[in-house]
Each structure stands twice: as C-alpha cells, then as structure tokens.
Scaffold this motif. Structure first.
Motif, mmCIF file in Angstrom:
data_model
loop_
_atom_site.group_PDB
_atom_site.id
_atom_site.type_symbol
_atom_site.label_atom_id
_atom_site.label_comp_id
_atom_site.label_asym_id
_atom_site.label_seq_id
_atom_site.Cartn_x
_atom_site.Cartn_y
_atom_site.Cartn_z
ATOM 1 N N SER A 125 0.827 -1.347 -0.156
ATOM 2 C CA SER A 125 -0.169 0.168 -0.162
ATOM 3 C C SER A 125 0.829 1.356 0.157
ATOM 4 N N ILE A 126 0.419 2.326 -0.599
ATOM 5 C CA ILE A 126 1.001 3.597 -0.612
ATOM 6 C C ILE A 126 1.425 4.067 0.785
ATOM 7 N N ASP A 127 0.363 3.878 1.844
ATOM 8 C CA ASP A 127 0.624 4.219 3.113
ATOM 9 C C ASP A 127 1.835 3.473 3.758
ATOM 10 N N ASP A 128 2.035 2.314 3.623
ATOM 11 C CA ASP A 128 3.249 1.586 3.930
ATOM 12 C C ASP A 128 4.560 2.077 3.424
ATOM 13 N N ALA A 129 4.401 2.337 2.251
ATOM 14 C CA ALA A 129 5.612 2.872 1.471
ATOM 15 C C ALA A 129 6.018 4.230 2.009
ATOM 16 N N VAL A 130 4.956 5.005 2.457
ATOM 17 C CA VAL A 130 5.289 6.257 3.059
ATOM 18 C C VAL A 130 5.896 6.008 4.371
ATOM 19 N N ARG A 131 5.333 5.086 5.264
ATOM 20 C CA ARG A 131 6.177 4.699 6.594
ATOM 21 C C ARG A 131 7.366 4.295 6.402
ATOM 22 N N ALA A 134 10.183 5.083 1.738
ATOM 23 C CA ALA A 134 10.717 4.534 0.395
ATOM 24 C C ALA A 134 11.008 5.702 -0.599
ATOM 25 N N ALA A 135 12.145 5.662 -1.253
ATOM 26 C CA ALA A 135 12.726 6.468 -2.084
ATOM 27 C C ALA A 135 12.108 6.237 -3.581
ATOM 28 N N ALA A 136 11.712 5.102 -3.872
ATOM 29 C CA ALA A 136 10.935 4.817 -5.048
ATOM 30 C C ALA A 136 10.319 3.538 -4.920
ATOM 31 N N LEU A 137 9.381 3.130 -5.677
ATOM 32 C CA LEU A 137 8.435 2.064 -5.713
ATOM 33 C C LEU A 137 8.799 1.142 -7.201
ATOM 34 N N ALA A 138 8.866 -0.117 -6.990
ATOM 35 C CA ALA A 138 9.471 -0.618 -8.256
ATOM 36 C C ALA A 138 7.989 -1.767 -8.517
ATOM 37 N N LEU A 158 0.158 2.766 -9.184
ATOM 38 C CA LEU A 158 1.108 3.274 -8.350
ATOM 39 C C LEU A 158 1.757 4.667 -8.891
ATOM 40 N N VAL A 159 1.547 4.987 -10.080
ATOM 41 C CA VAL A 159 2.142 6.208 -10.410
ATOM 42 C C VAL A 159 1.097 7.371 -9.888
ATOM 43 N N ASP A 160 -0.220 7.152 -9.952
ATOM 44 C CA ASP A 160 -1.262 8.023 -9.278
ATOM 45 C C ASP A 160 -1.099 8.112 -8.087
ATOM 46 N N GLN A 161 -0.814 7.164 -7.245
ATOM 47 C CA GLN A 161 -0.604 7.302 -5.659
ATOM 48 C C GLN A 161 0.803 7.866 -5.251
ATOM 49 N N ILE A 167 6.241 10.120 -4.318
ATOM 50 C CA ILE A 167 7.098 9.067 -4.587
ATOM 51 C C ILE A 167 7.227 8.486 -5.891
ATOM 52 N N PRO A 168 8.496 8.445 -6.539
ATOM 53 C CA PRO A 168 8.553 8.214 -7.865
ATOM 54 C C PRO A 168 8.488 6.490 -8.220
ATOM 55 N N VAL A 169 8.122 6.152 -9.040
ATOM 56 C CA VAL A 169 7.867 4.863 -9.561
ATOM 57 C C VAL A 169 8.976 4.403 -10.740
ATOM 58 N N LEU A 170 9.602 2.954 -10.350
ATOM 59 C CA LEU A 170 10.636 2.501 -11.327
ATOM 60 C C LEU A 170 9.646 1.454 -11.939
#
Length: 290
Positions: A125-131, A134-138, A158-161, A167-170
C-alpha cells in the motif's frame, strides 16, 4: 519580540534572470520537490548515476543462492550501494534504518516461480511505502505478456498514488520466455512505461541498438544485471551500457553470487561513477579479490 534596532533593508535586488537550479536527471526537472528529493537518494546528484543493489529475488524465488541469509550476504555490501532494491519484509527485518540508503521498494508480487510470473498485483500500500520512507516504488510491466494489461494497470495505479505522495515509480520491463530480447522490443516496453508515468525504467542491455533505447526513452534507464555471468563479462555489459546512455546499473546475482561480492560491487562503482573501462574495473576486482 525580535530586536528591531538594527533591522536592515535588503540591498540585492539586481535585475537579470535567476540562477537556474537545474536537475541531474533527464525528463524529471518538472516534478515536485519531494519527488526530486527522493530521486536524489537513488541517483547521486554529483553525476546523475546510480549503483543499485538488487536483492528482492526472494519475493518469487524464495531463498535463492546467495540470499539464504541476508544479514550475512547483503549487510556487508550496503555501504557501497547508492540505493537498495528490496522487499518491505527484507527492509524491516534486515536493513538498519540508519544505513542512509535510498530504498527502491518492490511493490508488485503474487505468483511464485511455480506459476505464471506475469500475473502480478500491487503488493504494497502507498501508506506503508510512506511509513518506510521509500525513495521509489518498483513494479514489473509485462509488455506482450498474457497479463500485460493488468501489469500496466499496476504501474498506473502506483504512479497516481506516487504522484500524490511524492514517491517516484520504477518500471521494470519483464521479459517472458517466448519474447525476443532485442532493441525493438525494449524501445516499445521502456517508452510505454515512461509515457504512462514511470520516473525511471529498468531494462536489459542488448548488444545491438541499446543506444536507441536510451535515446527514445524520455526518463533515465537503469540496466538489470540479469543472470549470473563471469565478472569480466558483467563489467563489460555495465561499461557498454553506460557508454550507450544508461544512467546506472541495478545488479543482484552478479554481485551477491560472485565469489567476491564486495570486490565486484567496487568494480561496478568504478564503471558507473569513476569512468573506468571494463578492463580497468576488472583489474580492480582482481586486486580487491586477493
């Protein structure tokens, strides 16, 4: 109350254009401050390049060779990497919060090696990525695969979130067994990923036409290390890719499955950041390995 006795008037109101701030990554200067700040934790601002250490393989392969004990195999390598590509489980259990490395968090998953790997869903989840800061999501995209549309939907969600939270997306261009790994295919898959909002793209190096892939992609491309090969060959691929427009290398098996992982990672850094040729980097590897 502030002391107003020596309040001075401003004096530097000179005309002329402001000093341009610029940004070290192509196609991303228009992103929000938080997005650029996170990207600067993945790509070294001094040269716009990155050496990523990938050890997310366990999310579909389990304890593959070299990753049986992350505390033994990966922790000693962390200081040499610019960024770490891993799962949230590995991050929470193994990586010290004070490491200071940008984390590219694996955000897709689902099937294991026993199933069709293209049938992935969003797994973080995007909330957990923020917690997790994360510098980026893959996320993997399977252009031409059976579940192509689902994987593209994972990317765009993921791009929208990510845009909403900075948070950038890879986008990782996955290749099925029956697909041809050539420049034409990778031009297609990397361009689709960039057009749909990926901030940077991970793809494979190809011997012919790789420069057309990096040229046609409007955001940075990082090459995947791929399967384990001899160290000299892995360094040759890294060197060629950097010479032909790549912005970095994301190596996993060619580092942690090497007989001398730390020496190999140092050699990769030599190619990416220090301008070494593959021959010079291999000489460095041999020196450090003995």
């Amino acid at each position: 109350m502030a002391d107003l006795d020596d309040l001075r008037e401003g004096t530097d109101y000179s005309a002329g254009a402001p000093v341009p701030a610029g940004f070290h990554l192509k196609g991303l200067a228009g992103q929000d401050w938080g997005m650029r700040a996170r990207l600067s934790r993945v790509f070294d601002p001094r040269d716009g390049k990155t050496v990523m250490l990938a050890f997310d393989h366990g999310y579909f392969q389990g304890p593959t060779s070299g990753l049986e004990r992350l505390d033994r195999s990966i922790l000693p390598l962390v200081p040499q990497a610019d960024a770490l590509m891993c799962t949230r489980g590995a991050l929470r259990t193994t990586i010290p919060a004070e490491s200071g490395k940008g984390v590219v968090l694996r955000a897709s998953g689902g099937p294991s090696v026993l199933k069709d790997l293209s049938d992935e869903q969003i797994a973080v989840s995007i909330d957990d990525a923020v917690r997790l800061d994360a510098a980026a999501l893959a996320v993997q995209v399977f252009v031409g695969g059976e579940h192509e549309t689902q994987s593209i939907k994972n990317l765009t969600t993921l791009v929208d979130q990510g845009q909403a939270t900075g948070i950038p997306v890879l986008a990782v261009t996955a290749v099925g067994r029956d697909m041809v790994r050539d420049a034409r295919y990778f031009r297609l898959s990397t361009r689709i990923a960039a057009e749909l909002g990926a901030a940077f793209v991970k793809t494979y190096y190809v011997e012919e036409g790789f420069e057309t892939i990096t040229s046609a992609c409007p955001v940075p491309i990082v090459i995947a290390g791929g399967k384990k090969v001899e160290e000299q060959e892995a360094l040759r691929i890294a060197y060629r890719a950097m010479q032909e427009g790549a912005a970095g290398v994301d190596m996993g098996r060619n580092v942690f499955q090497s007989e001398h992982p730390a020496a190999m990672l140092s050699a990769v850094r030599g190619v990416v950041h220090d301008g070494m040729t593959d021959a010079e980097a291999f000489e460095l590897f041999q020196t450090l390995a003995h």
